[in-house]
Design a protein around this motif. Sequence first.
Motif, mmCIF file in Angstrom:
data_model
loop_
_atom_site.group_PDB
_atom_site.id
_atom_site.type_symbol
_atom_site.label_atom_id
_atom_site.label_comp_id
_atom_site.label_asym_id
_atom_site.label_seq_id
_atom_site.Cartn_x
_atom_site.Cartn_y
_atom_site.Cartn_z
ATOM 1 N N GLY A 86 0.960 -0.739 0.013
ATOM 2 C CA GLY A 86 -0.007 -0.005 -0.271
ATOM 3 C C GLY A 86 0.741 1.318 -0.089
ATOM 4 N N GLN A 87 1.670 1.168 0.547
ATOM 5 C CA GLN A 87 2.713 2.236 0.885
ATOM 6 C C GLN A 87 3.370 2.724 -0.549
ATOM 7 O OE1 GLN A 87 4.872 1.810 4.467
ATOM 8 N NE2 GLN A 87 3.829 2.586 5.992
ATOM 9 N N GLN A 88 3.904 1.423 -1.220
ATOM 10 C CA GLN A 88 4.323 1.860 -2.268
ATOM 11 C C GLN A 88 3.689 2.195 -2.872
ATOM 12 O OE1 GLN A 88 7.836 1.094 -3.612
ATOM 13 N NE2 GLN A 88 7.130 1.953 -5.061
ATOM 14 N N LEU A 89 2.227 1.495 -3.588
ATOM 15 C CA LEU A 89 1.281 2.045 -4.363
ATOM 16 C C LEU A 89 1.242 4.220 -3.835
ATOM 17 C CD1 LEU A 89 -1.544 -0.271 -4.614
ATOM 18 C CD2 LEU A 89 0.423 0.512 -6.344
ATOM 19 N N VAL A 90 0.974 4.361 -2.759
ATOM 20 C CA VAL A 90 0.885 5.430 -2.469
ATOM 21 C C VAL A 90 1.733 6.355 -3.170
ATOM 22 C CG1 VAL A 90 0.692 7.283 -0.804
ATOM 23 C CG2 VAL A 90 -0.075 5.166 -0.493
ATOM 24 N N GLU A 91 3.737 5.932 -2.725
ATOM 25 C CA GLU A 91 4.356 6.964 -3.557
ATOM 26 C C GLU A 91 4.511 6.535 -4.565
ATOM 27 O OE1 GLU A 91 8.433 5.304 -1.229
ATOM 28 O OE2 GLU A 91 7.246 5.274 0.399
ATOM 29 N N THR A 92 3.931 5.929 -5.620
ATOM 30 C CA THR A 92 3.671 5.764 -7.270
ATOM 31 C C THR A 92 3.012 6.818 -7.403
ATOM 32 O OG1 THR A 92 4.900 3.157 -7.046
ATOM 33 C CG2 THR A 92 3.537 4.592 -9.014
ATOM 34 N N LEU A 93 1.944 7.023 -6.878
ATOM 35 C CA LEU A 93 0.991 7.700 -7.296
ATOM 36 C C LEU A 93 1.687 9.131 -6.982
ATOM 37 C CD1 LEU A 93 -1.777 8.907 -8.156
ATOM 38 C CD2 LEU A 93 -2.492 8.791 -5.932
ATOM 39 N N ALA A 94 1.646 9.255 -5.969
ATOM 40 C CA ALA A 94 2.910 11.106 -5.294
ATOM 41 C C ALA A 94 3.971 11.377 -6.681
ATOM 42 C CB ALA A 94 3.001 10.856 -4.009
ATOM 43 N N ASP A 95 3.909 10.422 -7.163
ATOM 44 C CA ASP A 95 5.205 10.231 -8.512
ATOM 45 C C ASP A 95 4.815 11.144 -9.431
ATOM 46 O OD1 ASP A 95 7.561 10.689 -6.571
ATOM 47 O OD2 ASP A 95 7.776 8.629 -6.464
ATOM 48 N N GLN A 96 3.537 10.883 -9.499
ATOM 49 C CA GLN A 96 3.285 10.876 -11.307
ATOM 50 C C GLN A 96 2.751 12.466 -11.153
ATOM 51 O OE1 GLN A 96 2.425 8.458 -13.533
ATOM 52 N NE2 GLN A 96 4.185 6.713 -11.585
ATOM 53 N N GLY A 98 -0.059 14.813 -13.943
ATOM 54 C CA GLY A 98 -0.928 14.962 -14.892
ATOM 55 C C GLY A 98 -2.668 14.751 -14.527
ATOM 56 N N ASP A 99 -3.117 14.205 -15.041
ATOM 57 C CA ASP A 99 -4.338 12.346 -15.186
ATOM 58 C C ASP A 99 -3.582 11.738 -14.316
ATOM 59 O OD1 ASP A 99 -5.724 14.234 -17.052
ATOM 60 O OD2 ASP A 99 -6.663 12.933 -18.523
ATOM 61 N N ALA A 100 -2.713 11.299 -14.645
ATOM 62 C CA ALA A 100 -1.574 10.369 -14.543
ATOM 63 C C ALA A 100 -1.372 9.969 -12.086
ATOM 64 C CB ALA A 100 -0.612 9.508 -14.166
ATOM 65 N N SER A 101 -1.587 11.270 -12.339
ATOM 66 C CA SER A 101 -1.465 11.862 -10.787
ATOM 67 C C SER A 101 -3.021 11.675 -9.696
ATOM 68 C CB SER A 101 -1.485 13.248 -10.706
ATOM 69 O OG SER A 101 -2.061 14.434 -10.575
ATOM 70 N N TRP A 102 -4.102 11.590 -10.716
ATOM 71 C CA TRP A 102 -5.472 11.130 -10.095
ATOM 72 C C TRP A 102 -5.541 9.436 -9.524
ATOM 73 C CZ3 TRP A 102 -8.184 13.763 -13.747
ATOM 74 C CH2 TRP A 102 -8.445 14.947 -13.787
ATOM 75 N N GLY A 103 -5.893 9.105 -8.551
ATOM 76 C CA GLY A 103 -5.508 7.600 -7.973
ATOM 77 C C GLY A 103 -6.993 8.011 -6.718
#
Length: 153
Positions: A86-96, A98-103
């Motif tokens: 879960g923390q990895q998914l959060v950190e990946t999202l935080a690096d995005q 544009g549209d990819a920055s939405w999770g």
Amino acid sequence: MAATQYNARDCVFQIENPASPGTWVDIGAGRDGIMTFSVGRKTESTDMTDFASGGQEESQVMQRGKTLKLEGKRLKDVATGVLDAGQQLVETLADQVGDASWGRVRFASPGDTTYAVWTATAEMGEEGGGNNDKVSWSVTFTRSGAATTLPRP
């Protein structure tokens, strides 16, 4: 039953795996890595004061927003270097950007029959610690649009 206090530690926080929509992953290994959380509220108002206001301020809320901040400890398998899923998914999202920055994140309190679901951006907080500390971890999610809900099993 009458309303009563409940434990913050019994709240649940999850992030959706973008590679597998509809698959939700606990953030911080099912609360093991989360120590505090807070939901923030913000408003943006427009000034409507005019000469007829008689010296009294008049305004109207034009926008409402919310944030969710999670703080705790960074969880990693020190033998493999693999971070908590879960923390990895959060950190990946935080690096995005544009549209990819939405999770999507969801959370619930004890007794809730539904999850609050947010489309949100993520901003990582500082990470670190001292000589006798475990490594800290934090994130702030900023909701984009209105919240929705999903049934909670």
